[in-house]
Design a protein around this motif. Structure first.
Motif, short mmCIF file in Angstrom:
data_model
loop_
_atom_site.label_atom_id
_atom_site.label_comp_id
_atom_site.label_asym_id
_atom_site.label_seq_id
_atom_site.Cartn_x
_atom_site.Cartn_y
_atom_site.Cartn_z
N TRP A 147 0.84 -1.21 0.00
CA TRP A 147 0.00 0.00 0.00
C TRP A 147 0.86 1.25 0.00
O TRP A 147 0.53 2.25 -0.64
N TYR A 148 1.97 1.20 0.71
CA TYR A 148 2.82 2.39 0.79
C TYR A 148 3.62 2.60 -0.48
O TYR A 148 4.05 3.73 -0.76
N LEU A 149 3.84 1.53 -1.24
CA LEU A 149 4.52 1.70 -2.52
C LEU A 149 3.69 2.55 -3.47
O LEU A 149 4.24 3.29 -4.30
N PHE A 150 2.35 2.47 -3.35
CA PHE A 150 1.47 3.29 -4.20
C PHE A 150 1.61 4.77 -3.89
O PHE A 150 1.24 5.62 -4.70
N LEU A 151 2.12 5.10 -2.70
CA LEU A 151 2.28 6.51 -2.33
C LEU A 151 3.49 7.16 -2.99
O LEU A 151 3.57 8.38 -3.08
N ILE A 152 4.43 6.34 -3.45
CA ILE A 152 5.69 6.89 -3.95
C ILE A 152 5.49 7.85 -5.13
O ILE A 152 6.04 8.97 -5.12
N PRO A 153 4.72 7.50 -6.18
CA PRO A 153 4.54 8.47 -7.29
C PRO A 153 3.93 9.78 -6.82
O PRO A 153 4.37 10.87 -7.24
#
Length: 302
Positions: free
Chosen positions: A16-22
């Protein structure tokens, strides 16, 4: 133990936190990094020069801004256009959502939702083209007016009509998409409440008046508060596409004024000062609107 729980939670939900990167990268590049150039408002920048070697002028640009009649004109236009949109557009998604909720034929409901959602995905250039076909000097509306013996109305060139165009074009562009929030709120209402109202003899109108509207009121107040926080923007893209030099007196807003002054006239320092002032006022309004939403509905943006 608390630290181990945090690490375990992040390890378990890292996807879920990987989706925050962009989003975080975008925020850093286009919102945080440009803040370093706020100093332009306190320097005298002429042409393309090194920011570090430009002379400091303190608050001179702000003194000039508050002495400029054009600045107060664009502030007035920004507030008027934003208030018009809040008064005439904000209630429309609420009413449209209630009407859609009463449509019992699902095929008809989906078709209607599709048609009212589509304008949201049009760019303002496309929206302008559609409204020029309808309201232009040779458009459908003027064709009807002239066929009835009247004189053509220059909607895009007359200040008395320009704000009307901004409001109805924004309504066509955004109202359908705005119904999503209210339809979600309606779906969250307990159906047993409606069943109890039917048993008590309440018709559809009374159900809407005493159940649906009160349940949607917190959502409506929250939307009003959010729009209040953006009252100083008034839709830069829309106004930039729609307006022209003949309607600057009623259509020029702070964002377009900054664009014309900064990029059009290469007056970067003064434009940055105006933009900084607008950002500070907008920040204050966002804080106040969030507080208002929390006080009135118990919900807030953060």
């Amino acid at each position: 133990m608390k630290r181990n729980k945090t690490v375990g939670y992040l390890t378990k939900n890292y996807e879920w936190y990987l989706f925050l990167i962009p989003g975080l990268v975008f925020l850093f590049l286009f919102d945080i990094m440009p803040m370093a150039n706020i100093t332009i408002a306190f320097k005298n920048i002429k042409g393309v020069v090194n920011l570090s070697t430009s002379p400091w002028v303190g608050l001179d640009h702000f003194y000039r801004m508050f002495a400029d009649e054009a600045f107060f004109r664009v502030v007035r236009n920004t507030l008027i256009i934003s208030l018009y949109k809040m008064i005439f557009i904000l209630p429309l998604p609420l009413m449209l959502a209630i009407l859609l909720n009463e449509v019992r034929i699902m095929a008809v409901k989906k078709v209607v939702q599709t048609f009212i959602y589509i304008p949201h995905f049009f760019t303002w250039v496309v929206v302008y083209s559609v409204f020029y076909i309808v309201f232009g000097s040779g458009g459908a509306v003027n064709t009807i007016i002239t066929s009835l013996g009247g004189d053509p109305v220059l909607f895009f060139l007359k200040g008395s009509w320009f704000r009307f165009l901004l409001v109805i074009s924004d309504a066509w562009h955004s109202v359908g998409w705005g119904t999503i929030m209210y339809l979600a709120a309606i779906s969250a209402i307990n159906s047993e409440v409606y069943e109890a109202a039917i048993v008590d003899g309440a018709n559809k109108f009374k159900q809407m008046l005493h159940i649906t509207l009160p349940c949607l009121l917190p959502t409506f107040v929250l939307m009003v508060s959010i729009n209040l926080g953006h009252i100083m923007t008034s839709g830069f893209g829309q106004v930039l596409v729609f307006y022209n030099s003949t309607v600057y007196s009623v259509g020029d807003i702070i964002s377009t004024y900054v664009y014309r002054t900064g990029l059009g006239q290469a007056n970067f320092s003064y434009a940055t000062a105006v933009g900084l002032f607008n950002s500070v006022i907008g920040f204050i309004l966002v804080i106040l609107s969030n507080w208002l939403a929390k006080v009135t509905t118990g919900k807030s943006v953060w």
